[in-house]
Design an enzyme around this catalytic site. Structure first.
Site, PDB file in Angstrom:
ATOM      1  N   HIS A 198       2.778  71.400  18.035  1.00  8.88           N
ATOM      2  CA  HIS A 198       3.539  72.137  19.044  1.00  8.88           C
ATOM      3  C   HIS A 198       3.077  73.594  19.117  1.00  8.88           C
ATOM      4  CE1 HIS A 198       7.055  73.411  21.436  1.00  8.88           C
ATOM      5  NE2 HIS A 198       7.010  74.494  20.677  1.00  8.88           N
ATOM      6  N   GLU A 199       2.902  74.214  17.957  1.00 11.50           N
ATOM      7  CA  GLU A 199       2.456  75.611  17.942  1.00 11.50           C
ATOM      8  C   GLU A 199       1.034  75.744  18.490  1.00 11.50           C
ATOM      9  OE1 GLU A 199       4.602  77.784  17.657  1.00 11.50           O
ATOM     10  OE2 GLU A 199       6.144  76.456  16.864  1.00 11.50           O
TER      11      GLU A 199
END
Length: 227
Positions: A98-99
Site C-alpha cells: 500500500h505504501e
C-alpha cells in the site's frame, strides 16, 4: 438541536472512529499471524514492487511505532514499522504494498496525490485555527467570525475528502502489484483485501466525522443569521 439529540450526535462522532480503529487492529492482528506463500518480508515486498516499476531511487527504511507506515514524497522514502518491515505475514505485505502504491502515484503524478500535498499547509493551518474562530464566533455571537472559522475548517475537511481517493487508489495499486509480482497467490487475494479495506475504514470514518462537524457548524451559522 436538543440536548438529547446533541448527546446522540457526539456519541456517534466518538463511536465511528473507535469502531474503525477496532476493525483495523483486529484485522491486522489476525492476518499478521498468517504468512504469505512467498514468505517475503514487508521490506522485500516493497523493494520488489518498487524495482518492478523502475523506482530504484525510492528507498525503504524501518521506523518506530506500530502501524506508523507511510511514504515520504519529499525524501522518496517508504517507511515501514518494525513488524511490517521484518514480518512475513499477509498484513505486513499488504501494508508495505500500500505504501509503495503511494510511491507509484508520486512517480506517475497522480492528480489527487498532488492536490492533497498542496493542501497540507492550508489544511494544517485551518484545523489548528478554525476551532478557536468558531468558538469565538459563537461566544460573542459574531456570525462573520464564525463563518471565517467555518471556511478554515472546510479546508481541513476538503483535505480529508481528497485523502479518500488517494488511499483507495493506493490500495488498488497494491493489490494489482502483489498479484502480478507473485507476492500472493489467488487464494490469498481475499484476506489481503480485508487488510487493505480495514485500513481504508479509518480514512472513511475521519472524513464522515469531519463532514458531519462542518454541516453542524453551517447550521449554527444559518441559525445565528436568522435571529
Amino acid at each position: 438541536m436538543g440536548l438529547g439529540s446533541y448527546l446522540i450526535y457526539v456519541t456517534l462522532l466518538m463511536i465511528i472512529p473507535l469502531w474503525a480503529q477496532s476493525r483495523v487492529k483486529s484485522t491486522y492482528k489476525k492476518y499478521s499471524r498468517v504468512a504469505t506463500s512467498s514468505y517475503m518480508t514487508g521490506a522485500q515486498v516493497a523493494r520488489k514492487i518498487l524495482d518492478d516499476n523502475g523506482l530504484y531511487d525510492v528507498t525503504i527504511e524501518e521506523t518506530r511505532g506500530r502501524l506508523s507506515d507511510h511514504y515520504d514524497p519529499r525524501k522518496k522514502v517508504v517507511r515501514l514499522s518494525s513488524d511490517n518491515y521484518h514480518g512475513h505475514s499477509m498484513a505486513a505485505s499488504a501494508v508495505a504494498a500500500h505504501e509503495v502504491g503511494h510511491a507509484i502515484q508520486d512517480a506517475q503524478d497522480y492528480a489527487f496525490l498532488r492536490l492533497r500535498s498542496a493542501l497540507v499547509p492550508v489544511a494544517s493551518f485551518g484545523s489548528n485555527i478554525s476551532i478557536f474562530l468558531i468558538i469565538g464566533g459563537i461566544l460573542i455571537n459574531m456570525s462573520g467570525l464564525l463563518l471565517l472559522g467555518i471556511v478554515f475548517f472546510a479546508a481541513a475537511v476538503l483535505f480529508q475528502l481528497i485523502t479518500l481517493p488517494v488511499e483507495f487508489d493506493a490500495s488498488n495499486r497494491a493489490m494489482a502489484q502483489m498479484v502480478s509480482t507473485g507476492v500472493i497467490t489467488n487464494n490469498e487475494e481475499r484476506p489481503t483485501k480485508k487488510v487493505l479495506n480495514a485500513a481504508a475504514l479509518t480514512y472513511v470514518a475521519a472524513a464522515l466525522v469531519a463532514l458531519a462537524e462542518l454541516i453542524r457548524f453551517l447550521l449554527m451559522f444559518f441559525a445565528m443569521n436568522e435571529d
